[in-house]
Design an enzyme around this catalytic site. Structure first.
Site, PDB file in Angstrom:
ATOM      1  N   ASP A   1     -46.691 -23.219  19.867  1.00 27.14           N
ATOM      2  CA  ASP A   1     -45.504 -23.184  20.717  1.00 27.14           C
ATOM      3  C   ASP A   1     -44.365 -22.477  19.995  1.00 27.14           C
ATOM      4  OD1 ASP A   1     -46.740 -24.512  22.740  1.00 27.14           O
ATOM      5  OD2 ASP A   1     -45.802 -26.455  22.370  1.00 27.14           O
TER       6      ASP A   1
ATOM      7  N   LYS B   1     -43.819 -22.121  25.760  1.00 25.49           N
ATOM      8  CA  LYS B   1     -43.094 -22.141  27.029  1.00 25.49           C
ATOM      9  C   LYS B   1     -41.626 -21.820  26.779  1.00 25.49           C
ATOM     10  CE  LYS B   1     -46.083 -25.841  28.823  1.00 25.49           C
ATOM     11  NZ  LYS B   1     -46.848 -26.063  27.589  1.00 25.49           N
TER      12      LYS B   1
ATOM     13  N   MET C   1     -33.801 -31.467  25.152  1.00 29.05           N
ATOM     14  CA  MET C   1     -33.868 -30.477  26.240  1.00 29.05           C
ATOM     15  C   MET C   1     -32.787 -30.751  27.290  1.00 29.05           C
ATOM     16  SD  MET C   1     -38.041 -30.526  26.674  1.00 29.05           S
ATOM     17  CE  MET C   1     -38.015 -32.317  26.888  1.00 29.05           C
TER      18      MET C   1
END
Length: 368
Positions: free
Chosen positions: A148, A170, A281
């Site tokens: 990632d 992502k 996030m």
């Protein structure tokens, strides 16, 4: 004695079966070499060693010949070498030819050939030093690494020298490889007999969908091991000098995903718990979060910090209060990746670093 040789652009001939040689091939290719693999006695054919700087014999762990079974070693054409295909004889003859041609020969142990398996690794917040010893060991033995963007990737070619590296990271609003595709890749490569490492930022079981990948492996009957990582929920506030708990201030902390806005009920529960709230996030949903906590009764003066890019050279902390942090974060143009910390521990952290006066000035100026 240790020798360092620049192999970039040099021709390397690896002698051994494809599966047994896979880690050797990957390592020399990563060094920039022009690598060709041949099986056994094929290396004795005329021209096989032409232009070679180095010949690597991939041998079994117990020595005495090539790692693959004798059936892998093809017969040698008449006039091109000894008729016998015994691996030890071939290796001896090959060394002699290399010596005559002035080509260096080294031996390397074959990669284990057997059932494939998966290791799910938490890479921490991205700093290489926070990678665990178990994680580093698994990367050294990896044949494939699916990684990632928030994992420690800068030195990945060094950490996993024999692995094929595949970026499946992502981005906000964009998934290069969907989760179902990642699950399929884990299973497919493992069924090919490879050691597959899934490298994630933070901990694989903290908003990392590691449990979904584990479930996919178990459903496919692929052995899977989990190596936990240092979660950014704790490490990034620590990098900014903010403790998530502090005696007499906070005896609990709650970790929340800020990927999507919370419900009114969730805001109410969070505000009523007390202690520290850590949001991962959460930059894009910060306005909804502070508004919801305010409606749920959290006082406007509650200290808040946004810690961006923890443990990187560009790490930055933006501090404010529940009433001011949206304006402060907007003025500072805060962006992900970032960790939000809400609670009196923010004040403790700033006081420890002499920043409490900055928080007071910021609160007063934006409240006026």
């Amino acid at each position: 004695m240790q020798l360092e040789v620049d192999l970039a652009g040099q021709r390397i001939v690896v002698v051994g079966a494809e599966q047994a040689s896979r880690r050797v091939l990957a390592r020399y290719r990563a060094a920039g070499a022009d690598v060709e693999r041949v099986s056994g006695a094929a290396a004795l054919h005329p021209g096989a060693l032409a232009g070679a700087r180095l010949v690597v014999l991939v041998e079994s762990a117990h020595g005495g010949g090539f790692a693959p079974p004798a059936a892998d070693v093809p017969a040698v054409a008449a006039g091109s070498g000894p008729a016998a295909t015994d691996r030890t004889v071939v290796a001896g003859d090959l060394r002699e030819r290399c010596r005559d041609a002035g080509v260096l020969v080294v031996r390397e142990e074959a990669a284990a050939v057997g059932p494939g398996h998966v290791t799910l690794i938490g890479g921490g917040p991205g700093a290489l030093g926070l990678l665990t010893l178990d994680a580093a060991a698994a990367l050294r033995e990896a044949d494939v690494v699916l990684y990632d963007r928030l994992a420690p990737t800068e030195d990945l070619a060094v950490l996993a020298p024999a692995a094929e590296l595949i970026d499946v990271g992502k981005l906000p609003g964009h998934h290069r490889v969907p989760q179902s595709g990642i699950n399929d890749l884990l299973v497919r490569y493992a069924r090919e007999g490879r050691h597959v490492v899934r490298l994630k930022g933070g901990d694989p079981f903290v908003f990392g969908r590691g449990s979904e990948e584990l479930a996919a492996c178990l459903e496919a009957r692929v052995p899977c091991r989990v190596v936990p990582g240092v979660s950014s929920a704790i490490s990034v506030p620590a990098a900014a000098g903010i403790p998530v708990t502090h005696r007499g201030v906070s005896h609990l902390f709650t970790v929340v995903s800020g990927h999507a806005p919370l419900s009114e009920e969730e805001h109410l529960h969070l505000a009523g718990l007390g202690g520290t709230i850590v949001v991962l996030m959460g930059v894009s949903t910060l306005p909804q979060l502070v508004a919801g906590l305010g409606r749920a009764g959290m006082r406007p003066g509650m200290p808040v910090a946004v810690v961006e890019r923890g443990y990187s050279a560009s790490q930055r902390t933006t501090a404010g209060t529940l009433a001011t942090i949206v304006t402060a974060a907007g003025a500072a143009r805060c962006q992900s990746p970032a960790v939000l910390v809400i609670g009196e521990v923010v004040r403790v952290g700033l006081e420890l670093q002499g920043g409490a006066t900055h928080l007071a000035r910021l609160t007063e100026s934006l409240a006026s």
